[in-house]
Scaffold this motif. Sequence first.
Motif, PDB file in Angstrom:
ATOM      1  N   PRO A   1     -19.464   1.406   1.820  1.00 37.71           N
ATOM      2  CA  PRO A   1     -18.736   1.261   3.092  1.00 37.71           C
ATOM      3  C   PRO A   1     -17.230   1.318   2.882  1.00 37.71           C
ATOM      4  O   PRO A   1     -16.714   0.915   1.834  1.00 37.71           O
ATOM      5  N   THR A   2     -16.523   1.824   3.899  1.00 39.09           N
ATOM      6  CA  THR A   2     -15.063   1.999   3.805  1.00 39.09           C
ATOM      7  C   THR A   2     -14.380   1.393   5.037  1.00 39.09           C
ATOM      8  O   THR A   2     -13.876   2.122   5.902  1.00 39.09           O
ATOM      9  N   PRO A   3     -14.310   0.063   5.119  1.00 35.17           N
ATOM     10  CA  PRO A   3     -13.753  -0.576   6.316  1.00 35.17           C
ATOM     11  C   PRO A   3     -12.230  -0.498   6.423  1.00 35.17           C
ATOM     12  O   PRO A   3     -11.686  -0.730   7.505  1.00 35.17           O
ATOM     13  N   THR A   4     -11.520  -0.192   5.334  1.00 33.71           N
ATOM     14  CA  THR A   4     -10.055  -0.142   5.381  1.00 33.71           C
ATOM     15  C   THR A   4      -9.559   1.176   4.796  1.00 33.71           C
ATOM     16  O   THR A   4     -10.310   1.927   4.160  1.00 33.71           O
ATOM     17  N   ALA A   5      -8.245   1.423   4.974  1.00 33.76           N
ATOM     18  CA  ALA A   5      -7.647   2.646   4.443  1.00 33.76           C
ATOM     19  C   ALA A   5      -7.768   2.714   2.921  1.00 33.76           C
ATOM     20  O   ALA A   5      -7.987   3.788   2.356  1.00 33.76           O
ATOM     21  N   ILE A   6      -7.633   1.576   2.247  1.00 35.12           N
ATOM     22  CA  ILE A   6      -7.740   1.581   0.786  1.00 35.12           C
ATOM     23  C   ILE A   6      -9.161   1.871   0.337  1.00 35.12           C
ATOM     24  O   ILE A   6      -9.380   2.564  -0.664  1.00 35.12           O
TER      25      ILE A   6
ATOM     26  N   GLY B   1     -17.199  -8.343  -3.879  1.00 33.91           N
ATOM     27  CA  GLY B   1     -16.557  -7.465  -2.896  1.00 33.91           C
ATOM     28  C   GLY B   1     -17.410  -6.971  -1.764  1.00 33.91           C
ATOM     29  O   GLY B   1     -16.929  -6.173  -0.937  1.00 33.91           O
ATOM     30  N   GLY B   2     -18.662  -7.392  -1.699  1.00 31.89           N
ATOM     31  CA  GLY B   2     -19.486  -7.004  -0.562  1.00 31.89           C
ATOM     32  C   GLY B   2     -19.780  -5.526  -0.471  1.00 31.89           C
ATOM     33  O   GLY B   2     -19.862  -4.955   0.616  1.00 31.89           O
ATOM     34  N   ASN B   3     -19.916  -4.860  -1.605  1.00 31.27           N
ATOM     35  CA  ASN B   3     -20.273  -3.439  -1.665  1.00 31.27           C
ATOM     36  C   ASN B   3     -19.213  -2.527  -1.055  1.00 31.27           C
ATOM     37  O   ASN B   3     -19.508  -1.398  -0.676  1.00 31.27           O
ATOM     38  N   ARG B   4     -17.974  -2.994  -0.938  1.00 36.87           N
ATOM     39  CA  ARG B   4     -16.904  -2.127  -0.437  1.00 36.87           C
ATOM     40  C   ARG B   4     -16.487  -1.107  -1.498  1.00 36.87           C
ATOM     41  O   ARG B   4     -16.502  -1.394  -2.681  1.00 36.87           O
ATOM     42  N   ALA B   5     -16.080   0.068  -1.036  1.00 29.53           N
ATOM     43  CA  ALA B   5     -15.659   1.124  -1.955  1.00 29.53           C
ATOM     44  C   ALA B   5     -14.431   0.731  -2.759  1.00 29.53           C
ATOM     45  O   ALA B   5     -14.251   1.191  -3.895  1.00 29.53           O
ATOM     46  N   MET B   6     -13.582  -0.114  -2.207  1.00 28.42           N
ATOM     47  CA  MET B   6     -12.344  -0.493  -2.892  1.00 28.42           C
ATOM     48  C   MET B   6     -12.604  -1.079  -4.271  1.00 28.42           C
ATOM     49  O   MET B   6     -11.967  -0.696  -5.265  1.00 28.42           O
TER      50      MET B   6
ATOM     51  N   VAL C   1       0.839  -1.200   0.000  1.00 28.12           N
ATOM     52  CA  VAL C   1       0.000   0.000   0.000  1.00 28.12           C
ATOM     53  C   VAL C   1       0.876   1.253   0.000  1.00 28.12           C
ATOM     54  O   VAL C   1       0.621   2.216  -0.739  1.00 28.12           O
ATOM     55  N   GLN C   2       1.910   1.240   0.804  1.00 30.97           N
ATOM     56  CA  GLN C   2       2.785   2.406   0.873  1.00 30.97           C
ATOM     57  C   GLN C   2       3.480   2.643  -0.467  1.00 30.97           C
ATOM     58  O   GLN C   2       3.589   3.781  -0.928  1.00 30.97           O
TER      59      GLN C   2
ATOM     60  N   GLN D   1     -12.660   5.804  -2.148  1.00 26.16           N
ATOM     61  CA  GLN D   1     -13.850   6.656  -2.064  1.00 26.16           C
ATOM     62  C   GLN D   1     -13.487   8.116  -2.348  1.00 26.16           C
ATOM     63  O   GLN D   1     -14.175   8.805  -3.110  1.00 26.16           O
ATOM     64  N   ARG D   2     -12.398   8.583  -1.742  1.00 35.09           N
ATOM     65  CA  ARG D   2     -11.967   9.952  -1.998  1.00 35.09           C
ATOM     66  C   ARG D   2     -11.552  10.136  -3.461  1.00 35.09           C
ATOM     67  O   ARG D   2     -11.830  11.173  -4.071  1.00 35.09           O
TER      68      ARG D   2
END
Length: 225
Positions: free
Chosen positions: A182-187, A147-152, A29-30, A192-193
Amino acid sequence: MRPTFLSLAVVAALAPVAAQAQSARDLLVQAAFEDRSKPVAAARIERVIALTAAASARNPDDQEAVVVGATALGYRAKLSGNRSQAVAARHAFEAAAGRFPRNAEAQVALGAWHMGIISKVGRLVGRVIGAQKNVGLAALDRSVALGGNRAMFAGLSALLRLQADADDARGRALAEQAARAPTPTAIDRYMQRACTAVLAPLRNGDDRTASALADRLLPLGWVRD
């Protein structure tokens, strides 16, 4: 020099991503979203490849190691522009998606490989190393479904589609979905942003800026030859 909308949007999307890296995933990620030095990012990616290879050797069924390791191979190829590395990454993505067909990250990585190659070299040249738009889009759609509706997943799929074509109706719909998901993680939060940033010029009819911004906000999008 006065900052442009594009540069401000990139900074806004990147700034809140966590800076401290520990696991192979965190290191990746970094490298993808935070590092600004190509050699530093490349060294971090090589570290991820070594860590995930060791983990896979200990446990061949470790999905995290297999998928993160394949993604690292893809990032290495993107940084280097090396054709043989790109083909090796495709094989790794295909293997991961084949072994773990319900792993949404494996699917989105496979889709990203196909779409990324085509965006870089075009469909005709991309076909020489196995890049196919229909295969890429199908993998992206599978990732969103899994993906379960995650923003990623909606967000990354949206950026890849809009990078190639800002008029892609499915891409815009996915960007709208990611902006509310939903945004459960930093990614997830980053994606989303990123989609919110890309939607601004799209809503103003500025397709050129939207496409350029989507390209810039994808993993390693800061890299310029």
